[in-house]
Design a protein around this motif. Structure first.
Motif, short mmCIF file in Angstrom:
data_model
loop_
_atom_site.label_atom_id
_atom_site.label_comp_id
_atom_site.label_asym_id
_atom_site.label_seq_id
_atom_site.Cartn_x
_atom_site.Cartn_y
_atom_site.Cartn_z
N VAL A 173 -3.33 -3.76 8.88
CA VAL A 173 -2.62 -2.62 8.31
C VAL A 173 -3.60 -1.54 7.89
CG1 VAL A 173 -1.09 -1.86 6.45
CG2 VAL A 173 -0.69 -4.07 7.55
N LEU A 174 -4.73 -1.94 7.29
CA LEU A 174 -5.74 -0.96 6.91
C LEU A 174 -6.33 -0.26 8.13
CD1 LEU A 174 -7.64 -2.84 4.06
CD2 LEU A 174 -6.39 -0.69 3.84
N ASP A 175 -6.53 -0.99 9.23
CA ASP A 175 -7.02 -0.37 10.46
C ASP A 175 -6.10 0.75 10.91
OD1 ASP A 175 -9.30 -1.94 10.76
OD2 ASP A 175 -8.26 -3.47 11.93
N GLU A 176 -4.80 0.56 10.67
CA GLU A 176 -3.82 1.56 11.09
C GLU A 176 -3.72 2.71 10.09
OE1 GLU A 176 1.04 1.92 11.74
OE2 GLU A 176 0.10 -0.06 11.49
N LEU A 177 -3.62 2.37 8.79
CA LEU A 177 -3.37 3.39 7.78
C LEU A 177 -4.63 4.11 7.31
CD1 LEU A 177 -0.76 1.54 5.51
CD2 LEU A 177 -0.33 3.14 7.40
N CYS A 178 -5.75 3.44 7.38
CA CYS A 178 -7.01 4.03 6.89
C CYS A 178 -8.15 3.61 7.82
CB CYS A 178 -7.27 3.56 5.46
SG CYS A 178 -8.68 4.33 4.66
N PRO A 179 -8.11 4.06 9.07
CA PRO A 179 -9.10 3.58 10.05
C PRO A 179 -10.52 3.93 9.64
CG PRO A 179 -7.88 5.49 10.89
CD PRO A 179 -7.19 5.05 9.64
N LEU A 180 -11.41 3.04 10.01
CA LEU A 180 -12.82 3.26 9.72
C LEU A 180 -13.34 4.42 10.57
CD1 LEU A 180 -13.87 -0.48 9.63
CD2 LEU A 180 -14.08 1.11 7.71
N PRO A 181 -14.26 5.19 10.03
CA PRO A 181 -14.80 6.30 10.82
C PRO A 181 -15.61 5.79 12.01
CG PRO A 181 -16.05 6.00 8.80
CD PRO A 181 -14.87 5.09 8.70
N GLN A 214 7.07 -5.58 6.32
CA GLN A 214 7.39 -4.31 5.66
C GLN A 214 6.82 -4.26 4.26
OE1 GLN A 214 11.44 -4.32 4.45
NE2 GLN A 214 11.33 -2.36 3.37
N GLY A 215 6.99 -5.36 3.51
CA GLY A 215 6.50 -5.40 2.13
C GLY A 215 4.99 -5.32 2.05
N LEU A 216 4.29 -5.98 2.97
CA LEU A 216 2.83 -5.94 2.96
C LEU A 216 2.34 -4.53 3.29
CD1 LEU A 216 0.26 -7.62 2.63
CD2 LEU A 216 0.29 -8.00 5.10
N ARG A 217 2.96 -3.90 4.24
CA ARG A 217 2.56 -2.53 4.60
C ARG A 217 2.78 -1.58 3.42
NH1 ARG A 217 2.03 0.51 9.37
NH2 ARG A 217 2.50 2.71 9.07
N GLN A 218 3.92 -1.73 2.74
CA GLN A 218 4.20 -0.90 1.56
C GLN A 218 3.17 -1.13 0.48
OE1 GLN A 218 6.07 -2.45 -1.63
NE2 GLN A 218 7.75 -0.99 -1.79
N THR A 219 2.77 -2.40 0.30
CA THR A 219 1.79 -2.75 -0.72
C THR A 219 0.44 -2.13 -0.42
OG1 THR A 219 2.93 -4.83 -1.21
CG2 THR A 219 0.61 -4.67 -1.86
N VAL A 220 -0.02 -2.24 0.83
CA VAL A 220 -1.30 -1.64 1.21
C VAL A 220 -1.26 -0.12 0.98
CG1 VAL A 220 -2.90 -1.19 3.12
CG2 VAL A 220 -1.86 -3.47 2.86
N GLN A 221 -0.15 0.49 1.37
CA GLN A 221 -0.02 1.94 1.19
C GLN A 221 -0.08 2.32 -0.28
OE1 GLN A 221 0.41 4.40 3.94
NE2 GLN A 221 -0.47 5.43 2.14
N TRP A 222 0.53 1.49 -1.14
CA TRP A 222 0.51 1.79 -2.58
C TRP A 222 -0.94 1.81 -3.10
CZ3 TRP A 222 -1.21 0.01 -7.22
CH2 TRP A 222 -0.66 0.60 -8.37
N TYR A 223 -1.75 0.85 -2.70
CA TYR A 223 -3.13 0.82 -3.16
C TYR A 223 -3.94 1.98 -2.58
CZ TYR A 223 -2.57 -3.57 -5.61
OH TYR A 223 -2.17 -4.53 -6.51
N LEU A 224 -3.60 2.40 -1.38
CA LEU A 224 -4.26 3.59 -0.82
C LEU A 224 -3.90 4.84 -1.60
CD1 LEU A 224 -3.80 2.93 3.02
CD2 LEU A 224 -5.96 2.92 1.76
#
Length: 363
Positions: free
Chosen positions: A273-281, A330-340
């Motif tokens: 999920v992080l790779d998708e929402l906050c990809p590494l440079p 869905q819940g895990l993706r929402q959770t990752v987004q919240w911390y972002l």
């Protein structure tokens, strides 16, 4: 069903599940919420900052081991329910320093039960019949399961492994005894592993998210094949409100969405999920990581590590018509987004933790 506009005590309301419960109650009921929290390291007033301006919310910093303060609060606020969530809950800490768990989880439960009983005995009969005491426990009191074992139910025997689980089991027995001996109208819930926004960064999912964002190693105990049953915190607090209002006194209720995943799978899912929402440079420097999963490392397993937890929530589903709303993906993706989106919530926690470590105050 509790009468509208009643007062409800929530102990541990600055914690992860407690703060989610307060948000739910303020948004979905007309109850007056009295949040009693000692504010240990895991209690975060920022988790309930938006509740402060609500006229139906009161915060009191107090230790549930102090009976005199509890008795005063009962007289002042005249609650019709107690939802007891205050507890030390980190298994690793219970192994390193069990005394705090005995004090908070056992002595605290006893003191709260006694203050509640004395208050309840002085109530008028119709109020006594409406009154409820809900003790929020854990699936860990039942021990662990093998790969093909059926999930635990409310009738499973207690077999705790860690000092944390043993302290919660002790509290459960006290609650049950106060119901049987004194007639106090109690209920007990057991939930599986919770996840969601505002979870303290020491737990697996937020720890993985935050360490990954800081390019730190992602530690996994042993092989990482230990299995946990995951429940979104918002589904949990909906269940708690149902149990409090419609559960049968003296009964236990298991709360689970029946999402079993091993720890290694959880960490890989968070990384994906992080790779998708906050990809590494993109970085061509030698040794630069391209995916968060490259940060995964295995560390020595902890003593007495339970292998698998799982709960059967059939009683809750059939008696109280509860169903989880969150799909795990869905819940895990929402959770990752919240911390972002809420670095302002967790970065100060890390700063305080780092300062404590430098000063030799870390546990």
């Amino acid at each position: 069903m509790l009468p509208e506009n009643s007062a409800v005590f929530v102990t541990g309301g600055a914690g992860f599940i407690g703060s989610a419960l307060i948000h739910y109650l303020l948004a979905n009921t007309n109850m007056h919420i009295i949040n009693i929290d000692k504010l240990t390291y895991a209690g975060q007033l920022t988790s309930i900052a938006d509740a402060v301006s609500n006229p139906r919310y009161t915060f009191i910093q107090a230790d549930i081991c102090n009976k005199q303060i509890l008795s005063t609060l009962f007289r002042q606020h005249q609650p019709l329910a107690v939802m007891h969530l205050a507890a030390e809950s980190h298994v690793d800490h219970s192994i390193d320093a069990p005394a705090a768990f005995i004090q908070s989880n056992i002595v605290g439960a006893f003191t709260l039960l006694e203050a509640t009983r004395e208050y309840w005995r002085q109530m008028e009969e119709n109020q006594q019949q409406n009154f409820r005491f809900l003790h929020v426990s854990t699936d860990e009191v039942f021990g662990d399961l093998g790969e093909i074992d059926q999930p635990f139910t409310e009738n499973s025997p207690y077999h705790p492994s860690s000092p944390y689980a043993a302290s919660k089991a002790s509290a459960d027995h006290l609650v049950q005894a106060w119901h049987r001996t004194y007639g106090l109208p109690t209920l007990i819930s057991h939930s599986s592993n919770n996840y969601g926004p505002r979870q303290f960064p020491e737990k697996l999912i937020p720890l993985t998210i935050i360490r990954a964002l800081q390019r730190q190693n992602l530690p996994i105990y042993g092989s990482g094949t230990q299995i946990r049953d995951w429940l979104h915190v918002d589904d949990h607090v909906r269940a708690l409100w149902l149990i409090l209002n419609h559960g049968q006194c003296g009964h236990h209720y298991a709360v689970s969405a029946q999402n079993e995943w091993c720890n290694m799978e959880i960490v890989h899912k968070v990384c994906a999920v992080l790779d998708e929402l906050c990809p590494l440079p993109h970085d061509n420097k030698l040794g630069a990581i391209q995916r968060y999963s490259q940060l995964i490392t295995h560390v020595s397993d902890r003593p007495g590590h339970d292998w698998r937890y799982a709960l059967n929530a059939a009683t809750l589903q059939q008696e109280l018509n509860w169903q989880p709303k969150y799909d795990f993906v869905q819940g895990l993706r929402q959770t990752v987004q919240w911390y972002l989106d809420h670095r302002d919530w967790w970065q100060p926690i890390l700063m305080r933790s780092n300062t404590a470590e430098r000063q030799g105050l870390s546990s």
